[in-house]
Structure formats: C-alpha cells, structure tokens
Write an enzyme that holds these catalytic residues in place. Sequence first.
Site, PDB file in Angstrom:
ATOM      1  N   GLY A   1       7.366   3.950   3.700  1.00 45.56           N
ATOM      2  CA  GLY A   1       7.663   5.121   4.503  1.00 45.56           C
ATOM      3  C   GLY A   1       8.956   4.939   5.266  1.00 45.56           C
ATOM      4  N   GLY A   2       9.226   5.900   6.140  1.00 43.77           N
ATOM      5  CA  GLY A   2      10.451   5.859   6.910  1.00 43.77           C
ATOM      6  C   GLY A   2      10.519   4.715   7.889  1.00 43.77           C
TER       7      GLY A   2
ATOM      8  N   LEU B   1       0.826  -1.210   0.000  1.00 46.95           N
ATOM      9  CA  LEU B   1       0.000   0.000   0.000  1.00 46.95           C
ATOM     10  C   LEU B   1       0.857   1.257   0.000  1.00 46.95           C
ATOM     11  CD1 LEU B   1      -2.694  -1.042   2.646  1.00 46.95           C
ATOM     12  CD2 LEU B   1      -3.009  -0.880   0.171  1.00 46.95           C
TER      13      LEU B   1
ATOM     14  N   VAL C   1       4.026  -0.995   4.034  1.00 48.59           N
ATOM     15  CA  VAL C   1       2.683  -1.321   4.506  1.00 48.59           C
ATOM     16  C   VAL C   1       2.017  -2.196   3.454  1.00 48.59           C
ATOM     17  CG1 VAL C   1       0.472  -0.427   5.298  1.00 48.59           C
ATOM     18  CG2 VAL C   1       2.549   0.890   5.702  1.00 48.59           C
TER      19      VAL C   1
ATOM     20  N   ASP D   1       6.058  13.195  12.851  1.00 47.93           N
ATOM     21  CA  ASP D   1       6.021  13.158  11.376  1.00 47.93           C
ATOM     22  C   ASP D   1       4.605  13.430  10.881  1.00 47.93           C
ATOM     23  OD1 ASP D   1       7.029  12.973   8.822  1.00 47.93           O
ATOM     24  OD2 ASP D   1       6.958  10.780   8.741  1.00 47.93           O
TER      25      ASP D   1
END
Length: 628
Positions: A315-316, A312, A320, A433
């Site tokens: 990120g950091g 999906l 996902v 974030d």
Amino acid sequence: MAEARLLRRRRLCLAVPFVWVVAVAVSRVGANTEGDALYSLRQSLKDANNVLQSWDPTLVNPCTWFHVTCNPDNSVIRVDLGNAQLSGALVPQLGQLKNLQYLELYSNNISGTIPNELGNLTNLVSLDLYLNNFTGFIPETLGQLYKLRFLRLNNNSLSGSIPKSLTNITTLQVLDLSNNNLSGEVPSTGSFSLFTPISFANNKDLCGPGTTKPCPGAPPFSPPPPFNPPTPTVSQGDSKTGAIAGGVAAAAALLFAVPAIGFAWWRRRKPEEHFFDVPAEEDPEVHLGQLKRFSLRELQVATDNFSNKNILGRGGFGKVYKGRLADGSLVAVKRLKEERTPGGELQFQTEVEMISMAVHRNLLRLRGFCMTPTERLLVYPYMANGSVASRLRERQPNDPPLEWQTRTRIALGSARGLSYLHDHCDPKIIHRDVKAANILLDEDFEAVVGDFGLAKLMDYKDTHVTTAVRGTIGHIAPEYLSTGKSSEKTDVFGYGIMLLELITGQRAFDLARLANDDDVMLLDWVKGLLKEKKVEMLVDPDLQSGFVEHEVESLIQVALLCTQGSPMDRPKMSEVVRMLEGDGLAERWEEWQKVEVVRQEAELAPRHNDWIVDSTYNLRAMELSGPR
C-alpha cells in the site's frame, strides 16, 4: 373398528392445529422474553432525545427496533446505545438476552450498580460501559463470560476489589478499569498477566504487580528469578569433575547475574524512560500500556526475514507481512517505507501512542511496534478473512462471495468504527484513505477498519500543515485533492465510495470500464446507470438474486448523500450510523431531493473524461425513489 379409526383421525385433525399453535407460540417466546427485557430497560432509563421511541412492546419481537440487531432466528445479538444521553439504571432482566454478543452503553449518564445477571450473557463478546456513573462492585459473575474479548468499565465510580474470576476469561483482549475507586490487589494470573498499569490507572487504592504501587507488606517489585535448567544425571565416576565444573559455572553465573539483576531492578524503578530511551533490540519486552515494543530481530524471525512469500499486501504506507510470533500467534507486520529524518522519533512514538488508544470492536487494534534508527514497523492481529476488497474481487474459486447480509453488516460496522475515530478520540483521528482495501474482516466477518492514523504518522517529518495528499484515486474527496486539507468529511466521501464498492463489487477507479465506453470512476458510472434507470445493473453479479432490493436502494441513497460535492452537505459518520440503522434516512433523502429540484435547470452536462476528481454532480430527484 371403522368407528374407532374415524375417531382417531378426528383426534389427530384436532391435534395438528394445536401442535402448530404451540410451535408458533414457542418460536415467539424467546423474542417476546427478549422484548420484555429490553422494554424493562427502556422503562428504567430516562431518554431525553427519544432514541428509544421505537421500542414498542406491542410488536411481535424487538428486531424492528432501532439500535437493536438480531440474528436470522430473531434473537437479539446486539444492543447499541452508546453516546445516547441516557440516564437511569440498568435492569436485571438484561440477563435474559441469552444470545447477546455486544452490549454498548458507553458515554451516557447511567447510574446505579452493574446487575449480577449480566453474568448470564455467556455469548457476550463486548461489554462497554465506559464513561457513565456506575457505582458499587464489579460483579463476580462477569467471570462467567468465557467468550468476552472487550471489557471497558473505565471512567465510572466503581469500588471494591477486582474479582479474581475475571482472570478465568482467557479470550479477554482489551481491559480498561481505569478512573474508578477500586481498591485491593490487582490479580496477576491468567489473562491479567497480559495487562499493564494503564488498564488500572487512577484507582488510588489499587496495588500489586499490575500497578506502579506495591501492596502493603509485600516485598518491592523485583524481576522474576532466573531460570535454572535441570542438572543432567552424571555417573558416579564423574561426580567430582561435575561438582568442580558446576561450582565454577555457578560462580561465573553469579558474577554476571548480580550486576544484571541490579541493572534490571534499577530500570524497573524508572518505567517512564522505557518508551523513549531503550533500544528495541536490547529490550523487546518494553510496553506502553497494552502496546508492546518488539525487537527488530523478533519480527525478522516471525516473518522469515521479511520474505516475499509472506507479503499480504502493498500500500501507500509500505508492505504488510504475515508473521508468527514465538508464542504461536499470527500477526500482520506493516513495514513503513518513508525515509527517516533526524528528530522524528519522538513524534513517531507520540502518534503510535495515539493510535493505540483508539479501541473499538470495529477498529484494528494495534498490538505493538518496532523502532530503530532505520526501521519503523507496526504489529497488528492477523485478519484471516482478508479485506473487503480481496473478498469482492480477488477471492479464491472455492471461497463463496460475500452474502448481502454480510455486506450490510460490513457497511454498518465500518461506519461505527469511523464514527468512533471522529467523535470519541481526542484528538479526533482522520483516516484519509477509507476504501474497501482498508476494511478488514475478522473470523466472524465483522468489519474492522485498518490503517487509521497512518496518514498522520507518516507526516511526522512535515510541519503542522500537511502538504501531501494521501489517498487512492477514486476515493479522494474533491476538496481534499484541490486544497490538500482533510477533515472528517473527506472520510465520509471515501466511505460513500466504499459503499458503492460493496454494492457493485467493482473498483473505485477502473480503466477496464473504458472498453464499454463507461466511466472509469465508479461514482460517475453508478450515477450514469441511475440516470438510465438501470438500478438492477448496479448490483454485484456474484450476488445473483440474493439481495434485498429496498436495502440496496437505501445503501445507494446513503452513498450518494456521503459523496455530495460540498463537504458541508455530507452527513457526519454518526449520522450515517443512524441512517443505516433506519433512523432519519427518509427525511434526509427527501430534503436532498428538494434541493435537487431547484438545481435541475442549472445542472451541467456530465463529464466523461474526468479521471482524477469524482463527479460532484447530483442526480435528478426522480431517478432513485425513496424507501419503499
């Protein structure tokens, strides 16, 4: 004949205004009834801080009142009075708010009983009465709230038994009845089969499977009987052979089942060891409160062995994946990518528990986790509408753009979620974030803040002083970048940038803007256009003319207040919530303008090549007018 026709026309002419008046009156009946109901509540409550001062009964409807939200038909759908230092009692007239979806009265000093009439609120999704002084029974009528997903009655003085009618609410996802004086057996059927002892903790007279105490006269807790598949039909000629084989199989099953049942019973007597000592691969049904510990195999099956086709996002903190569990429910599985070090398991589990306790309708609920010597995974509900960032910039051709009204709801909802993390979690949770990609959208396009707590979770191998700066360029507050120290005010800065993303539809950091000699930082780009008095160029072109100009100006003002260079000058998220609700923005903006008049002479020339730290220079006072 002619006279008769003339008479009929006169009667019709008289009737048309009458019908129009009746229609207008009928259209206002609902609003007036709801206004009367809310005004009755105001009269019943003691309001030390005058938060209900705008609740004026002389107005046509309550939709202009602070802390009240209406739908396009001017019907009340939300009442937000959490943490407002109110006392007094609730009134039965609340049951007249037929379209109410959210009733938030948590963290006050309200006493008396919970009105039975709340059971008439059949559109209610969230009922939050946490941390008050309510007494009496839980109304049986609450079982009529078939759309309810969030019910918190904890930390009151409620007594009596838990109504069995609540088990009929199949939509219920979050339940907290802890810290009351409830008694009797906890229901274990229907939706209550999902909830574990933490939902009922500190009610000393509660008993049953939903607690750690069996009811008087009931047998001790034991595992469910093993499943016996039906015996297949055999012919008469094979009956003796089948009987012999069946006897051998039964004996073998008994031989292995007795030790297994005994072991399971022994482990049930020691629930405190479940969380820390049981490998996920061996016992996927371990829970911590309402948090499930999944096996790695279960998540591998759900995600097709973490197939790239199910990704999906990245990120950091890791990738996902979309997954489907054995019960058919869709989940989002976050596979954390940090390297593992010895001794980090306990800290990881502690942080997971902390994240799971942050429960609010505008926060992404952690459903479960998985931990092995080589893997750390978190399991969340799947958000079908993706993130704000994807809806702004990566939507499919057939997907309509986010409407302006939806964007303002997202702004308020995400602010409420962050305010809850800062003011109602102990210890407070700093997101670190905040950005459009981390604001998710549920099936109703309500904002749900995701990835909170992960920055701390991924620092479990560090010392108590966090040395790594985690965040996204364009969203990072200048003081966080320069010192590595985060606070709730770094979240406020990131939230202000996210507001600008909502307004403009643009990225916080975009090298493509260099092609037009524009600033790569969104904050600098916005300030440049405001200095040139080109406010209309800020608005996302996808909106065309479908926005409200004074609301755009208000959101820009909030964004600029949130992104001031000094963290001390930025508002708290709770203050941001109030400003978005229309309370205090004009005063705060006027104060900011006065300060800017003093600073104008010393203002430095704008920097065009500062790609890392967002500009902290403020605008001249006259460049953005106050609310009109």
